[in-house]
Design a protein around this motif. Structure first.
Motif, mmCIF file in Angstrom:
data_model
loop_
_atom_site.group_PDB
_atom_site.id
_atom_site.type_symbol
_atom_site.label_atom_id
_atom_site.label_comp_id
_atom_site.label_asym_id
_atom_site.label_seq_id
_atom_site.Cartn_x
_atom_site.Cartn_y
_atom_site.Cartn_z
ATOM 1 N N SER A 95 0.819 -1.219 0.000
ATOM 2 C CA SER A 95 0.000 0.000 0.000
ATOM 3 C C SER A 95 0.849 1.265 0.000
ATOM 4 O O SER A 95 0.454 2.280 -0.573
ATOM 5 N N LEU A 96 2.027 1.226 0.612
ATOM 6 C CA LEU A 96 2.876 2.417 0.652
ATOM 7 C C LEU A 96 3.418 2.779 -0.730
ATOM 8 O O LEU A 96 3.668 3.948 -1.023
ATOM 9 N N THR A 97 3.622 1.764 -1.577
ATOM 10 C CA THR A 97 4.118 2.015 -2.929
ATOM 11 C C THR A 97 3.006 1.914 -3.977
ATOM 12 O O THR A 97 3.249 2.152 -5.157
ATOM 13 N N TYR A 98 1.802 1.544 -3.551
ATOM 14 C CA TYR A 98 0.683 1.299 -4.472
ATOM 15 C C TYR A 98 1.063 0.274 -5.539
ATOM 16 O O TYR A 98 0.624 0.363 -6.686
ATOM 17 N N THR B 295 4.024 4.022 -9.765
ATOM 18 C CA THR B 295 2.806 3.754 -9.008
ATOM 19 C C THR B 295 2.529 4.846 -7.979
ATOM 20 O O THR B 295 1.392 4.983 -7.513
ATOM 21 N N LEU B 296 3.544 5.620 -7.622
ATOM 22 C CA LEU B 296 3.343 6.720 -6.678
ATOM 23 C C LEU B 296 3.137 8.053 -7.380
ATOM 24 O O LEU B 296 3.160 9.107 -6.757
ATOM 25 N N GLY B 297 2.932 8.009 -8.705
ATOM 26 C CA GLY B 297 2.527 9.202 -9.435
ATOM 27 C C GLY B 297 3.637 10.064 -9.982
ATOM 28 O O GLY B 297 3.364 11.117 -10.558
ATOM 29 N N THR B 298 4.893 9.660 -9.834
ATOM 30 C CA THR B 298 5.981 10.437 -10.427
ATOM 31 C C THR B 298 5.927 10.293 -11.943
ATOM 32 O O THR B 298 5.879 9.184 -12.468
ATOM 33 N N LYS B 299 5.927 11.422 -12.632
ATOM 34 C CA LYS B 299 5.891 11.416 -14.092
ATOM 35 C C LYS B 299 7.309 11.558 -14.617
ATOM 36 O O LYS B 299 8.012 12.523 -14.313
ATOM 37 N N ILE B 300 7.732 10.561 -15.406
ATOM 38 C CA ILE B 300 9.085 10.551 -15.954
ATOM 39 C C ILE B 300 8.973 10.664 -17.466
ATOM 40 O O ILE B 300 8.428 9.769 -18.125
ATOM 41 N N TYR B 301 9.455 11.762 -18.009
ATOM 42 C CA TYR B 301 9.295 12.045 -19.439
ATOM 43 C C TYR B 301 10.222 11.179 -20.288
ATOM 44 O O TYR B 301 11.116 10.493 -19.790
ATOM 45 N N SER B 302 9.980 11.239 -21.595
ATOM 46 C CA SER B 302 10.533 10.277 -22.556
ATOM 47 C C SER B 302 12.035 10.054 -22.423
ATOM 48 O O SER B 302 12.507 8.914 -22.390
#
Length: 578
Positions: free
Chosen positions: A234-237, A340-347
């Motif tokens: 749950s902590l990392t989803y 899974t924690l919502g960090t967006k990493i671009y191309s």
């Protein structure tokens, strides 16, 4: 007539009717009946025995019998619980290697991989998706000829007292999921495996378990069913234990884990004790002394957690779907990935994440083993902090009211250049003419690192072209804990100027200076450094400056990120907003 006499009479009548039916059947087809009777006799023999007894008496299942006894699973298959067993015949699998496994691995990866609860007969057309006892998804298919997960059934439908036995021409391949693969059986990844499994918890489910005899006054269990938990799910989803999920996990080897820890720990330097400012009211500070009982544990846990933070990706979401088919050596081409924690990493950075890593398929996705975690520090370990002014006010003075102003869609003055983050800013109107508004802001999430600090101001005509927009004249300062643990209040020495002036035509991002925090505050609850902004208008300035202050946010950008942006002006990255 008494009730017992009536029951006896009815029973006798039924017996007589049954007798005449048998006589008629024997007269019509004597030889057919003999065949049928002999077949029924055979079925009755196996049905009178349990699954275990049938396996134990089978001449071609001696190896399977031995492995059942080794793990104690013979007792489970000798109960009244209903199971279907797909038993591999002797000589159709590597018995010698299996017999050397620990009981726990043998049970999980072999025995439970061949057993399912309930009855699954092989009759007619079968297209069955089922779960084995180890919760693996299996496919039982066929029509006259049958297979279990692609392995041929050589002898189907041995009906027993407590289920069905099918004999296989080989063993069912075991496919571990990501969670099960976090071990040191195949790869040198026990650093991350040990950390992850340190959160494991198991509790016996007495309701689902099969009770055995009472020994020394205590209940024993023949088939023990455990409820297993791990807080990191749950902590990392990332529920990497679930067979119905699909994840990608980047897994560092011990070498990669050690290198990452050496790098990350510089951002999480804590002090054993320090002086903390609980509240600010004008020039009055309410202070308290804080002591960290176990400094090493705090640092170790935080660093480990940071390394783990963005290693998981749900393959069913967004452009992450391309991870399902990506193979070792291929270049990942996506607009962006979301952890899974919502960090967006671009191309650009997304492709770099898996460079040099090797893919290994798992039952619920894939693991990518790597000797180097190729994360940008500002993705997770040392992110940019965008502190929203309207949400982090500790104290405001010389103002009639600190107002949170929301810019509704389409209402911003088109003549103003730029946009306010989250469409909201803080308005600090003076309490009276000549008063100088000020506000102090908390700075959550700060690491022990060097930041380039910016403030974003909002012009007075942001909502109306009729408002005369004038620049702000203001000063800034910092409150923080120094190397000795003492609170250093409202330090201005780090500022590049003693006074700053905003551009009245735009939402203006103003560079204030460089500052290094001696101590990390991340992970310490409500302990923050603080930042003060004060309107600075002397009487000699005349009417050339706005007496209000309108602030969008304060930006703490890691110096290493700022340098990279100067070299790569088109670079895109995820901005953390508090």
């Amino acid at each position: 007539m008494k009730k017992k006499s009536m029951i006896r009479l009815l029973t006798n009548k039924i017996t007589v009717i049954g007798y005449w039916l048998l006589v008629i059947g024997a007269t019509v087809a004597c030889s057919d009946w003999t065949d049928h009777y002999e077949a029924d006799s055979s079925l009755q023999e196996t049905q009178q025995q349990t699954l275990w007894e049938n396996i134990a008496s089978s001449s071609n299942l001696t190896q399977f019998k031995s492995l059942l006894q080794k793990t104690g699973y013979d007792a489970v298959l000798n109960t009244t619980q209903t199971y279907t067993v797909w038993a591999p015949a002797d000589g159709s699998y590597d018995y010698e290697t299996l017999s050397t496994l620990s009981n726990s691995r043998l049970l999980r990866e072999f025995i439970e991989n061949h057993v399912a609860r309930n009855n699954y007969p092989a009759s007619g057309l079968v297209e069955k998706k089922l779960y084995t006892v180890n919760e693996k998804v299996m496919h039982f298919n066929g029509n006259q000829q049958y297979t279990m997960q692609g392995v041929a059934v050589s002898k189907p439908n041995v009906n027993t007292h407590n289920g069905i036995l099918h004999v296989l021409n080989g063993k069912i391949p075991f496919m571990a999921n990501i969670y099960e693969s976090l071990n040191n059986n195949e790869f040198p990844i026990d650093s991350i495996a040990n950390y992850y499994h340190s959160f494991d918890e198991r509790e016996l489910n007495e309701y689902k378990s099969v009770q055995g005899p009472i020994v020394d006054g205590a209940i024993t269990y023949l088939d023990s069913i455990f409820d297993e938990r791990n807080d990191l799910y749950s902590l990392t989803y990332a529920y990497i234990n679930r067979e119905d999920s699909n994840y990608t996990m980047i897994v560092p080897t011990n070498e990669a884990w050690t290198k990452a820890k050496e790098h990350v720990k510089q951002y999480y330097q804590y002090l054993p004790s320090f002086e903390y400012v609980e509240a600010i009211e004008g020039i009055k500070l309410t202070k308290t002394n804080i002591t960290i009982r176990d400094l090493d544990s705090l640092s170790e846990a935080t660093v480990n957690n940071m390394i783990l933070y963005d290693l998981f990706y749900n393959n069913n979401l967004y452009d992450n779907k391309k991870l399902k088919t990506l193979q070792t050596g291929q270049t990942l081409r996506v607009d962006s990935l979301y952890s899974t924690l919502g960090t967006k990493i671009y191309s650009e950075d997304a492709a770099n994440l898996l460079e040099g890593a090797v893919r290994y398929d798992k039952s619920n996705g894939a693991m990518w083993i790597t000797d180097s975690l190729r994360m940008r520090p500002w993705h997770t370990w040392n992110p940019e902090l965008v502190i929203q002014a309207e949400g982090n006010v500790m104290d405001a003075g010389n103002v009639s009211e600190a107002k949170r102003v929301y810019i509704q869609s389409g209402t911003q003055n088109p003549d103003v250049i730029g946009h306010v983050s989250r469409d909201t800013y803080l308005d600090l109107p003076p309490v009276a003419k000549g008063a100088s508004p000020y506000a102090t802001f908390s700075l959550p999430g700060v690491r022990s690192t060097t930041y380039n600090i910016y403030i974003v101001t909002v012009p007075g005509n942001i909502l109306s072209n009729y408002y005369e927009s004038l620049p702000y004249s203001f000063r800034v300062s910092m409150g923080y804990v120094n190397e000795t643990g003492k609170n250093k209040d409202r330090d201005r020495a780090w500022c590049i100027e003693s006074q700053f002036v905003s551009d009245p035509t735009r939402v203006d991002t103003i560079y204030l200076g460089e500052f290094t925090f001696p101590m990390a505050y991340y992970g310490m609850g409500n302990y923050y450094p603080y930042f003060k902004v004060e309107n600075y208008i002397k009487s000699s300035f005349g009417e050339n400056y706005d007496p209000n202050l309108r602030i969008d946010c304060i930006i703490l950008r890691p110096k290493e990120l700022d340098l990279y942006l100067k070299e790569h002006p088109d670079y895109k990255y995820d901005r953390g907003i508090y």
